[in-house]
Every structure is written in C-alpha cells, then in structure tokens.
Design an enzyme around this catalytic site. Structure first.
Site, short mmCIF file in Angstrom:
data_model
loop_
_atom_site.label_atom_id
_atom_site.label_comp_id
_atom_site.label_asym_id
_atom_site.label_seq_id
_atom_site.Cartn_x
_atom_site.Cartn_y
_atom_site.Cartn_z
N ASN A 12 -27.02 -30.19 -12.41
CA ASN A 12 -27.15 -29.36 -11.22
C ASN A 12 -28.55 -29.59 -10.66
O ASN A 12 -29.53 -29.09 -11.19
CB ASN A 12 -26.96 -27.88 -11.63
N LYS A 14 -29.79 -28.57 -7.95
CA LYS A 14 -30.30 -27.44 -7.16
C LYS A 14 -30.91 -27.98 -5.85
O LYS A 14 -30.41 -28.97 -5.32
CB LYS A 14 -31.29 -26.61 -7.98
N HIS A 98 -23.13 -19.52 -9.41
CA HIS A 98 -24.36 -19.76 -10.17
C HIS A 98 -25.24 -18.51 -10.07
O HIS A 98 -25.26 -17.84 -9.04
CB HIS A 98 -25.09 -20.98 -9.61
N GLU A 100 -28.23 -18.13 -9.51
CA GLU A 100 -29.16 -18.13 -8.37
C GLU A 100 -28.45 -17.70 -7.09
O GLU A 100 -29.06 -17.08 -6.21
CB GLU A 100 -29.84 -19.51 -8.24
N GLU A 168 -24.11 -19.45 -18.72
CA GLU A 168 -25.53 -19.68 -18.51
C GLU A 168 -26.27 -18.34 -18.58
O GLU A 168 -26.30 -17.60 -17.59
CB GLU A 168 -25.77 -20.30 -17.12
N GLY A 174 -34.18 -22.38 -16.73
CA GLY A 174 -35.50 -22.82 -16.27
C GLY A 174 -36.67 -22.21 -17.02
O GLY A 174 -37.81 -22.29 -16.58
N SER A 213 -31.80 -24.36 -19.94
CA SER A 213 -32.85 -25.07 -20.70
C SER A 213 -32.31 -26.09 -21.70
O SER A 213 -32.90 -26.29 -22.77
CB SER A 213 -33.78 -24.06 -21.40
P1 PGA Z 1 -31.98 -25.37 -16.42
O1 PGA Z 1 -30.90 -24.84 -15.36
O2 PGA Z 1 -31.32 -26.46 -17.22
O3 PGA Z 1 -33.12 -25.88 -15.58
O4 PGA Z 1 -32.36 -24.21 -17.28
C1 PGA Z 1 -29.54 -24.74 -15.69
C2 PGA Z 1 -28.76 -24.26 -14.49
O5 PGA Z 1 -29.27 -23.42 -13.73
O6 PGA Z 1 -27.62 -24.70 -14.26
#
Ligand code: PGA
Length: 252
Positions: A12, A14, A98, A100, A168, A174, A213
């Site tokens: 992803n 983003k 997601h 976010e 997640e 992140g 992560s």
């Molecule tokens: P990350 O994000 O691997 O940077 O923690 C995962 C995601 O948001 O899909």
C-alpha cells in the site's frame, strides 16, 4: 490439515510515488518470479500511477490494486473515483476501509460495506481493512471492535476471489510496533471463525492479511502465524528490496 489459501503480499503505497517510482516497480517485477511460486504480489500505488503501473506489470506475476473507491459507479462526486474507473485503469483489487480513511475521512462500516460491494460490481477484489486503536486494545475491546467491523463492513456473498480481509491494528501502522505472534493468532483465528460462520466453506479460503509495521526482519515471525495468509505492507513496500524481502518469508 486443510489447505491454506495462497498467500498475498500487497504493498500500500498510500500518498507516495511520482512517475519516477516506476523504477521501483521494475525492481519489484524483476524479483517477483522467485517468490511468485509461493505467493501473489500486488502493488497499490496512488491512482495517478495506476494505469501506467498496470501496463508495466502485464505478463508478470505482479498485479496492481487501488487504495479506495466511491460506492457509486458514476455521478456528480467531484474528486472521487468509482470502482469501474479503477478497473478500467487496470486495477484488479481495491483497498477499502483502511484506518486512514476511517480516521481522516470519517468512513463508517456501512460506507465500507457499500464500497466493497462497488468493488464487486466492477469485478474487483475488495481488500477490507479492520483493526483496533491503541485505546481499544488497552481496554481489551479488540475482539469486540473487530467483530463489529467485520460484521458490518463485509458484505454478504463473499468468497476467496472477491474478498481479502486485512487485520491492521491502528497502533501498529507506521509506528514500528507490532502485536505478538500470539495476539495476531488470536485475532486472525477470530476473523477466520467469523468468515466460516458467515460464508460457510468459502470462509476457509478467504485470505486474511496482517498489516502494521511489517518489514523483512519480522516477516518470517508474523507471516507464519496460523490464519495469516499474507501481508498488507505500507512503508516497507516503497522500497523494492524491503517489499521483496518480506515476500521471501514464504521461501523460508
Ligand atoms: P505500515 O502500514 O506497514 O507502514 O505500518 C501498513 C498499512 O497502513 O497498510
């Protein structure tokens, strides 16, 4: 032992990536044949790169997906993109719900459900994300939250082709923090039981990805947990070496 689903490692990106990032995709494509025997690979770039990436990956084991869609097929929705448009650009899947999107765009489970159905209408696989916040985990509400999200965000009629679930934990995205393998096993087992109850035998074959992560150094530990059928990778998916390093967990 029942067969486990073929793993999927999806990146992803983003809101990252300009046209020059095609070089990173090319690197991913060159490393892909080695892992493709064991796992599917998908890159979900920003929508501006979708059509370019889709034509670049043709004939390789890599597929491309999108990061969000509107629930309607067309109409007066300035700035939005329908699932049909994403399919037309070459996407085979779209991430919906997601955290976010849930956090910054106030998306609800009901909206996520409508977006997943829109994905199906356009012939795309819906990658539906669920996961608890730090407060919810600390107050031991993880399974309640995941239950509510799966119950309402996932449409009826799912199967292994049209649905992927991504667990997640919001606090792991992140941050460099990850749940223990035992915690991941507990939530993935819980989601598996939900899928089996809801969709019968098909529920056994629906892939449940872990996200938050994931990096090459923890991939073996996280991806070999029972009912973890792959990863949704954010930050580490932007570098071909890291992304492929994660997928190589399946060669271990
Ligand atoms: P990350 O994000 O691997 O940077 O923690 C995962 C995601 O948001 O899909």
């Amino acid at each position: 032992m029942a067969d486990t689903p073929r793993p999927l490692v999806a990146g992803n990106w983003k809101m990252n990536g300009l046209r020059g990032s095609a070089a990173e995709l090319t690197k991913i494509m060159s490393g892909a044949p080695e892992v493709a025997a064991r796992a599917d690979l998908m890159v979900c770039p920003p929508t501006t790169l979708l059509a370019t990436f889709a034509s670049l990956v043709q004939g390789t084991p890599v597929t491309v997906g999108a990061q969000d869609c509107h629930a309607e097929p067309s109409g007066a929705f300035t700035g939005d993109l329908s699932a049909e448009m994403l399919a037309d650009s070459g996407a085979v899947a779209v991430i919906v719900g997601h955290s976010e999107r849930r956090q910054y765009h106030r998306e609800t489970d009901v909206e996520v459900n409508a977006k997943a159905r829109a994905a199906w209408r356009a012939g795309l696989t819906a990658i539906v994300c669920v996961g608890e916040t730090k407060d919810e985990r600390e107050s031991e509400k993880t399974l309640d939250v995941v239950h509510q999200q799966t119950q309402t965000s996932l449409p009826d009629g799912a199967n292994a082709k049209n649905l992927v679930v991504a667990y997640e934990p919001v606090w792991a995205i992140g941050t460099g923090l990850t749940p223990t393998p035992a915690d991941v096993a507990a939530v993935h087992g819980f989601i598996r039981r939900h899928l089996e109850t809801r969709y019968g035998a098909a529920g056994n074959d629906i892939r449940i990805l872990y996200g938050g992560s994931v990096k090459p150094s923890n991939a073996v530990e996280l991806l070999h947990v029972p009912n973890v059928d792959g990863a949704l990778v954010g930050g580490a998916s932007l570098k071909a070496d890291d992304f492929l390093g994660i997928a190589r967990a399946y060669l271990a």
